[in-house]
Design an enzyme around this catalytic site. Structure first.
Site, PDB file in Angstrom:
ATOM      1  N   GLY A 226      28.681  37.292  31.967  1.00  4.12           N
ATOM      2  CA  GLY A 226      28.961  35.899  31.656  1.00  4.12           C
ATOM      3  C   GLY A 226      29.325  35.715  30.205  1.00  4.12           C
ATOM      4  O   GLY A 226      29.093  36.597  29.368  1.00  4.12           O
ATOM      5  N   PRO A 227      29.909  34.566  29.862  1.00  4.26           N
ATOM      6  CA  PRO A 227      30.263  34.285  28.467  1.00  4.26           C
ATOM      7  C   PRO A 227      29.018  34.242  27.586  1.00  4.26           C
ATOM      8  O   PRO A 227      27.892  34.118  28.083  1.00  4.26           O
ATOM      9  CB  PRO A 227      30.948  32.911  28.545  1.00  4.26           C
ATOM     10  N   PRO A 228      29.198  34.328  26.276  1.00  2.55           N
ATOM     11  CA  PRO A 228      28.043  34.237  25.369  1.00  2.55           C
ATOM     12  C   PRO A 228      27.318  32.907  25.528  1.00  2.55           C
ATOM     13  O   PRO A 228      27.938  31.853  25.679  1.00  2.55           O
ATOM     14  CB  PRO A 228      28.682  34.369  23.976  1.00  2.55           C
ATOM     15  N   GLY A 229      25.992  32.975  25.493  1.00  4.95           N
ATOM     16  CA  GLY A 229      25.184  31.765  25.518  1.00  4.95           C
ATOM     17  C   GLY A 229      24.879  31.216  26.886  1.00  4.95           C
ATOM     18  O   GLY A 229      24.320  30.123  26.993  1.00  4.95           O
ATOM     19  N   THR A 230      25.213  31.947  27.952  1.00  5.57           N
ATOM     20  CA  THR A 230      24.989  31.419  29.302  1.00  5.57           C
ATOM     21  C   THR A 230      23.638  31.805  29.878  1.00  5.57           C
ATOM     22  O   THR A 230      23.346  31.447  31.015  1.00  5.57           O
ATOM     23  CB  THR A 230      26.102  31.890  30.249  1.00  5.57           C
ATOM     24  N   THR A 233      20.378  37.054  28.306  1.00  9.32           N
ATOM     25  CA  THR A 233      19.182  37.584  27.648  1.00  9.32           C
ATOM     26  C   THR A 233      17.966  36.716  27.933  1.00  9.32           C
ATOM     27  O   THR A 233      16.845  37.226  28.070  1.00  9.32           O
ATOM     28  CB  THR A 233      19.430  37.683  26.132  1.00  9.32           C
ATOM     29  N   GLU A 448      46.125   9.919  14.076  1.00 10.28           N
ATOM     30  CA  GLU A 448      45.104   9.899  15.122  1.00 10.28           C
ATOM     31  C   GLU A 448      45.407   8.844  16.178  1.00 10.28           C
ATOM     32  O   GLU A 448      45.143   9.053  17.370  1.00 10.28           O
ATOM     33  CB  GLU A 448      43.723   9.661  14.506  1.00 10.28           C
ATOM     34  N   HIS A 451      47.796  10.191  18.764  1.00 14.30           N
ATOM     35  CA  HIS A 451      47.077  10.935  19.809  1.00 14.30           C
ATOM     36  C   HIS A 451      46.423   9.972  20.799  1.00 14.30           C
ATOM     37  O   HIS A 451      46.482  10.168  22.021  1.00 14.30           O
ATOM     38  CB  HIS A 451      45.991  11.812  19.173  1.00 14.30           C
ATOM     39  N   ASP A 523      48.056  21.112  15.864  1.00 13.85           N
ATOM     40  CA  ASP A 523      48.569  20.541  17.112  1.00 13.85           C
ATOM     41  C   ASP A 523      49.763  21.347  17.628  1.00 13.85           C
ATOM     42  O   ASP A 523      49.852  21.653  18.824  1.00 13.85           O
ATOM     43  CB  ASP A 523      48.984  19.084  16.899  1.00 13.85           C
TER      44      ASP A 523
END
EC number: 3.4.24.-
Length: 633
Positions: A226-230, A233, A448, A451, A523
């Site tokens: 899985g991706p880091p932080g999921t 550990t 801004e 956007h 952008d």
């Protein structure tokens, strides 16, 4: 029930007290011999007044010498009570004894003088005792040779069987104990399917007969992907707190050392230790550190990392069915792992941990706020909805930042504003003071708002959350959008609207000022990158056709080859570049035309942003609806 009476808790067996490792015994012996050497030297160099030969004779004549010991090269003796202080000064501390060197020319008057003054005369062999001479002469060489043989033997032992005076070949795996572990499966939320798989494996280790009766065989290894932080550990730490079997954990990078062969030796030692205490669990974190595909072109078969990997393959494939040793590993790069690791018989089961969906994020937030006093206005459902794309580690960091914000403001509870500030700090960056001129501030506001207008009107664009012209991080202003729900597939129309929103800021500058600025650099970069993937990777171009060429992928080192070969011709590459350019120009033309039609809303929104600096989604809607009503009136 006392812990000693609970069944199955092998990790609670009393451990022997600390002992001195055998490899340090020689060091202690060497230190003792060295101290004895210093003591012998000290005994032979007791504090004595050193007298010149003439001073010595004068002391004898004055009757201040009680006795002497004559040697070939020196004379030592003791003073009478009156003579001890006569020759003392700053460089000579008072002493009852003295020593003087005899001149090379024999003095025939010395003995008669000593006899006349009734000085007690003794004779002595020259030099130290023979045993002291022997020790002092040979001790340095003995110590030097012993140290050389010791280090040589230690190096040989490390190379052959993985031992050594500094335990280089010993495994660095740490054994986790249930009584010291603070993490359990209750602390793991949002990955229920993974928890079920892990619980089944733990149950297999504790009750293997239940499965063997049905002919089931325990998996040799489980790979957490899985991706880091999921939570890979974190899940392993929870297993350490739940399992009633020995649990050993190690990072894959700890196998590699400066000495050749140490990695393989540590792997052997770790598996031997686990087999002795089977059933047991071994957890290897960041497996890709040693599990990358072999033959990558960086080093040959002598590569230390490859030796370590080969040893892991051998140990896992050498398991017998009755050994009950399970290897649990975690990685966020399964694409680089060697295929021999992933085949059945080694890592039989793969558990994928992805970024949590909305319900899972809410469950994770509930775990992390257990010890955090929350105000009544905090709605974790809304917080979870606003944190699309956050991993479990990100959510934990969000709660901690919110608590820090509350403490900074001297609050007794963490309120919704604290979570908003924490969210902005993590997503947008820390607010910073930037002295913008009025012209620059106006340009940022129009950028801004360009956007925002496109995000508000494009049907497939993500809803607006806020606009701010307060600098955050490296950005002068930010337009924030939050998806209504988690997305796993992106349609062509959604991606096109997303590109139009990206080009809205640059187009607004072109309309208002007749030129563009460097503020649209990121952008343009993101729009070009996204469009390149649409054309060359996802087949979203009628001119190029449905070709998946891998263009736009972030080619990292996959462990198998230094770079991905290009699978298309130069002519097709030119066509792709031309298509990307033409589509970007078309999107920009559409955006400029659209903002020109909505110029009144653009001006009204820019004025509101310059006045208030930050506008929420509701305030944006209010300003745009009011401007549109004036336009139609």
């Amino acid at each position: 029930m006392t812990p000693s009476n609970e069944p199955g808790k092998q990790d609670q067996i009393p451990q022997p007290g600390p002992t001195i490792p055998n490899q340090y015994s020689f060091l202690w012996l060497s230190a003792a011999i060295f101290l004895m050497f210093l003591w012998l030297q000290g005994n032979n160099q007791q504090q004595q007044q050193e007298l010149a030969y003439s001073e010595f004779k004068q002391a004898v004549i004055s009757g201040q010498v009680a006795e002497v010991t004559l040697r070939t090269e020196e004379i030592s003796g003791s003073f009478t009570d009156s003579g001890a202080s006569r020759f003392a000064n700053d460089s000579r501390p008072p002493s009852s004894s003295f020593i003087t060197l005899r001149p090379q020319v024999e003095d025939p008057e010395l003995l008669p003088l000593l006899e006349r003054q009734e000085v007690l005369v003794r004779g002595s062999r020259s030099g130290r005792p023979w045993w002291q001479e022997l020790i002092l002469g040979f001790l340095p060489w003995i110590l030097l040779l012993a140290l050389m043989f010791w280090f040589w033997g230690a190096a040989q032992k490390r190379m052959t069987q993985g031992g050594g005076p500094f335990d280089y070949g010993k495994s660095r795996a740490r054994r986790a104990r249930r009584e010291t572990s603070t993490t359990t499966l209750d602390d793991v939320a949002g990955i229920e399917s993974a928890k079920r798989d892990i619980s089944e494996i733990i149950d297999f280790l504790k009750s293997p007969d239940k499965y063997r009766r049905l002919g089931a065989v325990m998996p040799k290894g489980v790979l957490l992907v899985g991706p880091p932080g999921t939570g890979k550990t974190l899940l392993a730490r929870a297993i350490a707190g739940e399992a009633e079997v020995p649990f050993f954990s190690i990072s894959a990078s700890e196998f590699i050392e400066m000495f050749v062969g140490v990695g393989a030796a540590r792997v052997r030692d770790m598996f031997q230790t686990a087999r002795k205490e089977a059933p047991a669990l071994i957890f290897i974190d960041e497996l890709d550190a040693v599990g990358r595909s072999r033959g990558a072109g960086l080093g040959g078969g002598h590569d230390e990392r490859e030796q370590t990997l080969n040893q892991i393959l051998t140990e896992m494939d050498g398991f017998e069915a009755h050994e009950n040793v399970l290897v649990l590993a975690a990685t966020n790069r399964p694409d680089v792992l060697d295929t021999a690791l992933l085949r059945p018989g080694r890592f039989d089961r793969k558990i994928t941990l992805d970024r949590p969906h909305r319900e899972a994020r809410e469950a994770i937030l509930k775990v992390h706020v257990r010890k955090v006093p929350l105000a009544a206005d905090v709605d974790l459902t809304q917080v979870a909805a606003r944190t699309t794309g956050f991993s479990g580690a990100d959510l934990k960091n969000l709660v901690n930042e919110a608590a820090l914000t509350a403490a900074r403001d001297n609050l007794v509870e963490v309120n919704n504003h604290c979570f908003e500030v924490a969210h902005d700090r993590l997503i947008l960056g820390e607010e910073r003071d930037a002295q913008l001129t009025p012209e620059e501030r106006e340009a940022v506001a129009y950028h801004e708002c360009g956007h925002a207008i496109m995000a508000y009107y494009m049907p497939k664009a993500d809803p607006l959350t806020k606009i701010t012209i307060i600098p955050h991080g490296m950005a002068m202003g930010v337009t924030e959008q939050t998806p209504k729900e988690d997305k796993y597939n992106y349609t062509e129309s959604y991606l096109e609207d997303r590109i139009k929103v990206m080009l809205g800021g640059r187009s607004a500058e072109k309309i208002i000022y007749g030129e563009v600025s460097t503020g649209a650099q990121n952008d343009l970069k993101e729009a070009t990158k996204l469009l390149r993937r649409m054309v060359g990777q996802w087949g979203m171009s009628e001119k190029i056709g449905p070709l998946g060429l891998g263009i736009g992928e972030e080619h990292v080192f996959l462990g198998r080859e230094m770079g991905a070969p290009r699978e298309y011709s130069e002519k097709l590459a030119e066509m792709i570049d031309s298509e990307i350019q033409s589509q970007l120009l078309a999107f920009e033309a559409f955006t400029v035309s659209f903002l020109t039609e909505h110029r009144q809303e653009l001006d009204a929104l820019a004025r509101a942003v310059m006045k208030r600096e930050t506008l929420s989604a509701g305030e944006i809607t209010e300003v745009l609806e009011e401007a549109r009503s004036r336009e139609t009136a």
